[in-house]
Design a protein around this motif. Sequence first.
Motif, PDB file in Angstrom:
ATOM      1  N   TYR A 130      -4.604   4.491  -6.947  1.00 17.83           N
ATOM      2  CA  TYR A 130      -4.917   5.041  -5.626  1.00 17.83           C
ATOM      3  C   TYR A 130      -5.283   6.517  -5.713  1.00 17.83           C
ATOM      4  O   TYR A 130      -6.234   6.987  -5.080  1.00 17.83           O
ATOM      5  CB  TYR A 130      -3.730   4.839  -4.678  1.00 17.83           C
ATOM      6  N   GLU A 140      -1.521   4.347   6.283  1.00 21.57           N
ATOM      7  CA  GLU A 140      -1.747   4.959   4.984  1.00 21.57           C
ATOM      8  C   GLU A 140      -1.844   6.476   5.122  1.00 21.57           C
ATOM      9  O   GLU A 140      -1.229   7.236   4.365  1.00 21.57           O
ATOM     10  CB  GLU A 140      -3.031   4.421   4.355  1.00 21.57           C
ATOM     11  N   PRO A 181      -9.338   4.356   5.669  1.00 22.30           N
ATOM     12  CA  PRO A 181      -7.957   3.908   5.487  1.00 22.30           C
ATOM     13  C   PRO A 181      -7.337   3.428   6.787  1.00 22.30           C
ATOM     14  O   PRO A 181      -7.800   3.760   7.885  1.00 22.30           O
ATOM     15  CB  PRO A 181      -7.248   5.162   4.978  1.00 22.30           C
ATOM     16  N   VAL A 205       0.826  -1.202   0.000  1.00 19.71           N
ATOM     17  CA  VAL A 205       0.000   0.000   0.000  1.00 19.71           C
ATOM     18  C   VAL A 205       0.863   1.256   0.000  1.00 19.71           C
ATOM     19  O   VAL A 205       0.585   2.216  -0.734  1.00 19.71           O
ATOM     20  CB  VAL A 205      -0.960   0.005   1.202  1.00 19.71           C
ATOM     21  N   ILE A 239       0.866   4.251  -2.744  1.00 20.12           N
ATOM     22  CA  ILE A 239       0.691   5.672  -2.422  1.00 20.12           C
ATOM     23  C   ILE A 239       1.870   6.487  -2.950  1.00 20.12           C
ATOM     24  O   ILE A 239       1.697   7.564  -3.524  1.00 20.12           O
ATOM     25  CB  ILE A 239       0.534   5.869  -0.905  1.00 20.12           C
TER      26      ILE A 239
END
Length: 237
Positions: free
Chosen positions: A200, A168, A164, A105, A109
């Motif tokens: 994302y 994150e 989230p 993740v 990002i």
Amino acid sequence: MELASADRHANPDSAGPVGAAQTVDAKVERPMDAIVRLFDLVVAVTLLVLLAPVCAAIAIAIKLDSSGSPIFRQRRCGRGVREFTVLKFRTMRCDTAADPHRSYVLDVIATNGDGERDSGLQKLEDDDRVTRVGVFLRRFSLDELPQLWNVLRGEMTLVGPRPPIPYEVDFYPPHWLGRLSVKPGLTGLWQVSGRNELNYAEMVQLDLEYVSRRSLWLNTTILARTFAVVLTGRGAV
């Protein structure tokens, strides 16, 4: 980077993501909140009653397929980056570590924070941590059903950005924090607009669009479109 501290939660003027998100939260117009809350309660109670046999069957299937509790609990960020415990049906083995997901993740990002396109917001491929029952639950989004309880508790709403994980949010650029200015939802504009085909950054942009257009009519439309997505098993995440 450390997770948001209690001091940052307590002081909305403090530096960092939490303070910024709470400032955004204070600017959101809320005249429709009472109507949305009533709508959430009616729909959530109705679904919990109607789907009780389905939830019981899912819990039994999870227990028969792998050891451990059928319910998975995880800390997530809600409105104003206030943390709460989200409920899901467990789709992975109990002995799995979160490190692969965290690395994945944060890499997504980092590569999408500037809006550049990648191959889409996909789950980890060939993830052997997912159980056989879990694969089915994820395909039809049935693992999210326990979050109707989060809706009843007022921690979530039926329609809104997905909540989230705190790590994150710690890596969000400031302009993404607006998605945390409303309650997180079971479904949202992203879920009915492509899901896995979007990266994302595009997901965040859809959430920000939802925040700006938020209305009871839009919520009803998204819910109707969600049922079609769930029934066909398209874009499961």
